[in-house]
Write an enzyme that holds these catalytic residues in place. Structure first.
Site, mmCIF file in Angstrom:
data_model
loop_
_atom_site.group_PDB
_atom_site.id
_atom_site.type_symbol
_atom_site.label_atom_id
_atom_site.label_comp_id
_atom_site.label_asym_id
_atom_site.label_seq_id
_atom_site.Cartn_x
_atom_site.Cartn_y
_atom_site.Cartn_z
ATOM 1 N N ARG A 160 3.565 -43.865 -4.374
ATOM 2 C CA ARG A 160 4.065 -42.843 -5.177
ATOM 3 C C ARG A 160 5.200 -43.534 -6.041
ATOM 4 O O ARG A 160 5.340 -43.153 -7.114
ATOM 5 C CB ARG A 160 4.948 -41.926 -4.103
ATOM 6 C CG ARG A 160 3.947 -41.093 -3.192
ATOM 7 C CD ARG A 160 4.624 -40.172 -2.392
ATOM 8 N NE ARG A 160 3.694 -39.161 -1.664
ATOM 9 C CZ ARG A 160 3.722 -38.660 -0.800
ATOM 10 N NH1 ARG A 160 4.769 -38.530 -0.010
ATOM 11 N NH2 ARG A 160 2.750 -37.719 -0.312
ATOM 12 N N GLY A 172 -1.380 -30.926 -0.049
ATOM 13 C CA GLY A 172 -1.331 -29.661 -0.185
ATOM 14 C C GLY A 172 -1.575 -28.914 -1.478
ATOM 15 O O GLY A 172 -2.122 -27.973 -1.885
ATOM 16 N N LYS A 199 -10.660 -27.813 11.210
ATOM 17 C CA LYS A 199 -10.699 -26.484 11.578
ATOM 18 C C LYS A 199 -11.311 -25.579 10.194
ATOM 19 O O LYS A 199 -11.062 -25.979 9.103
ATOM 20 C CB LYS A 199 -9.476 -25.630 11.815
ATOM 21 C CG LYS A 199 -8.739 -26.181 13.296
ATOM 22 C CD LYS A 199 -7.512 -25.489 13.231
ATOM 23 C CE LYS A 199 -6.948 -25.868 14.611
ATOM 24 N NZ LYS A 199 -5.538 -25.108 14.776
HETATM 25 P P1 AMP Z 1 -7.736 -31.507 8.435
HETATM 26 O O1 AMP Z 1 -6.285 -31.669 8.596
HETATM 27 O O2 AMP Z 1 -8.257 -30.185 8.682
HETATM 28 O O3 AMP Z 1 -8.485 -32.058 7.314
HETATM 29 O O4 AMP Z 1 -8.523 -32.380 9.844
HETATM 30 C C1 AMP Z 1 -8.382 -33.690 10.040
HETATM 31 C C2 AMP Z 1 -8.562 -34.033 11.573
HETATM 32 O O5 AMP Z 1 -9.705 -33.485 12.024
HETATM 33 C C3 AMP Z 1 -8.635 -35.532 11.880
HETATM 34 O O6 AMP Z 1 -7.597 -35.822 12.686
HETATM 35 C C4 AMP Z 1 -9.876 -35.415 12.649
HETATM 36 O O7 AMP Z 1 -9.526 -36.489 13.830
HETATM 37 C C5 AMP Z 1 -10.182 -34.059 13.278
HETATM 38 N N1 AMP Z 1 -11.561 -34.066 13.466
HETATM 39 C C6 AMP Z 1 -12.891 -34.368 12.646
HETATM 40 N N2 AMP Z 1 -13.663 -34.088 13.580
HETATM 41 C C7 AMP Z 1 -13.519 -33.627 14.582
HETATM 42 C C8 AMP Z 1 -14.219 -33.083 15.747
HETATM 43 N N3 AMP Z 1 -15.514 -33.171 15.650
HETATM 44 N N4 AMP Z 1 -13.442 -32.583 16.660
HETATM 45 C C9 AMP Z 1 -12.263 -32.647 16.810
HETATM 46 N N5 AMP Z 1 -11.466 -33.003 15.643
HETATM 47 C C10 AMP Z 1 -12.047 -33.520 14.485
#
Ligand code: AMP
Length: 397
Positions: free
Chosen positions: A35, A377, A198
């Site tokens: 940064r 974000g 999610k």
């Molecule tokens: P996000 O912040 O929503 O982009 O999520 C990122 C996180 O999703 C990472 O820490 C991954 O470990 C988790 N992730 C990816 N695939 C899976 C999965 N199949 N089951 C559980 N967690 C997951």
């Protein structure tokens, strides 16, 4: 709107909102200086023109008032080295001392203000506080894309005090240009790859992207909510039951809009959420009880890679599996490699969002994609189609 490169800063004092929110260890050493490096070209442009630079930033999340560990003074040695000149420091970002430092600044000199978030007025978006910062300078430059989605005093309110003399810094200009290349001028076929944990956190992004993309590849934990919505069996995989209807609606909308939504066909499962878990590959829609999908399978990697390599524009946000665990990171690695191959063949690829950026860095592939956004974000809200207050404040709408 003024452009930094066309502006002559000679004899002017520019107050520059930078993003110096870098990780510091217990000895106050900087972990990752990306940064700070990112802000240097803008600062040097001001100084080389014969202007002076007043730098303001936040660092960490101080709760109430000043906290030694969040002081920006820890950054001075690094900044002096990068700018190749001394950096003055005002131990309070407003007040008589800051005003005195600012008023005696000469062309080519740099003043760093103490952490803005030592005042709650910063995050509250207090106009009086913004006015006190504004009074230190003649020109306002915003080069902090990472906080552009927040209507804080130093990112948004302060612009009101510079009706004409306000502009984006080079880093921010570059972020906007590259993201717009994907969201506004995408060459087709345009493929977005969304992963991560999610569905719930990505719904608005999916909805906005459905109007733009040809292919929407879905991987990661959110896969299983879609597969469940289609009637599949997903064992113990991550699922958001309350979003099953939403997942169905997304699939129907995609069909209407002629968007090809691509879901994994096979899944690499573990019998627990652990790198050392037993592993098996099954169809993604037929995961036995006691097993959970933690990465995409080999067939899926091949299908996704094919689509990616035949795309002209690629946007990637979110890992394909639990890439933090070595045994479940292959899907994310292979997708990153496919994006690098597509880029080599001429595609424009943008990677953004904390975890996908961490992944390309970990795989040493950051230099092989077209652009890695520093946004987090801010990038996600931009992709959602929201107007970012920090951008609106400069553009004047
Ligand atoms: P996000 O912040 O929503 O982009 O999520 C990122 C996180 O999703 C990472 O820490 C991954 O470990 C988790 N992730 C990816 N695939 C899976 C999965 N199949 N089951 C559980 N967690 C997951």
């Amino acid at each position: 709107m003024k452009a930094l490169n066309n502006y002559n800063f000679s004899g002017k004092k520019a107050i520059i909102r930078v993003d110096f929110n870098v990780p510091l260890n217990d000895a106050f050493e900087i972990g990752d200086d990306t940064r700070i490096r990112g802000a240097i070209p803008t600062i040097l442009k001001v100084l080389n023109d014969g202007g002076s630079a007043i730098l303001m930033s936040h660092l960490g999340r101080p709760k109430e008032g000043p906290e030694e560990r969040f002081s920006l003074k820890h950054l001075i040695p690094d900044l002096e080295e990068k700018l190749n000149r001394p950096v003055q420091f005002a131990p309070d970002c407003i007040g008589p001392e800051a005003a005195a430092y600012a008023s005696q600044l000469k062309p080519g000199e740099v003043l760093l203000l103490e952490n803005l978030r030592f005042y709650k007025e910063e995050t509250k978006g207090d106009e009086t506080f913004a006015g006190k910062l504004a009074a230190l300078a003649d020109v306002y430059v915003n080069d902090a894309f990472g906080t552009a989605h927040r209507a804080h005093a130093s990112t948004t309110l302060i612009a009101r005090f510079f009706p004409d003399e306000k502009m984006f810094g080079l880093l921010m200009e570059n972020e906007i240009k590259n993201i717009d290349k994907v969201l506004r001028d995408a060459r087709k076929p345009f493929t977005a790859i969304l992963g991560g944990a999610k569905v719930s956190t990505k719904i608005t992004i999916i909805e906005n992207l459905l109007n733009k993309v040809d292919n929407l590849i879905i991987g990661g934990g959110m896969t299983y909510t879609f597969i469940r919505a289609l009637g599949g069996t997903i064992g113990n995989s991550l699922v958001e039951e309350e979003y099953l209807d939403m997942a169905k609606t997304i699939l129907e909308t995609a069909k209407k809009l002629n968007v090809n939504i691509v879901l994994p066909t096979d899944s690499l499962n573990g019998d627990r959420f652990d790198n050392e878990a037993n592993r098996q590959i099954t169809p993604a829609s037929d995961i036995p009880g006691g097993w959970m999908g933690l990465d995409i399978g080999e067939n899926t990697i091949r299908r996704f890679s094919d689509l990616i390599e035949n795309s002209a524009t690629i946007l990637w946000n979110g890992p394909m599996g639990v890439f933090e665990m070595e045994n479940f990171r292959n899907g994310t690695l292979e997708i990153a490699k496919a994006i690098a191959r597509a880029t080599r063949k001429g595609a424009f690829s943008l990677v953004g969002g904390g975890d996908s950026v961490a992944a390309v860095n970990q795989f040493n592939l950051a230099g092989e994609v077209s652009y890695v956004s520093t946004g987090g974000g801010a990038l996600l809200e931009y992709i959602e189609g929201k107007v970012l207050p920090g951008i609106a404040a400069i553009r004047g709408y």
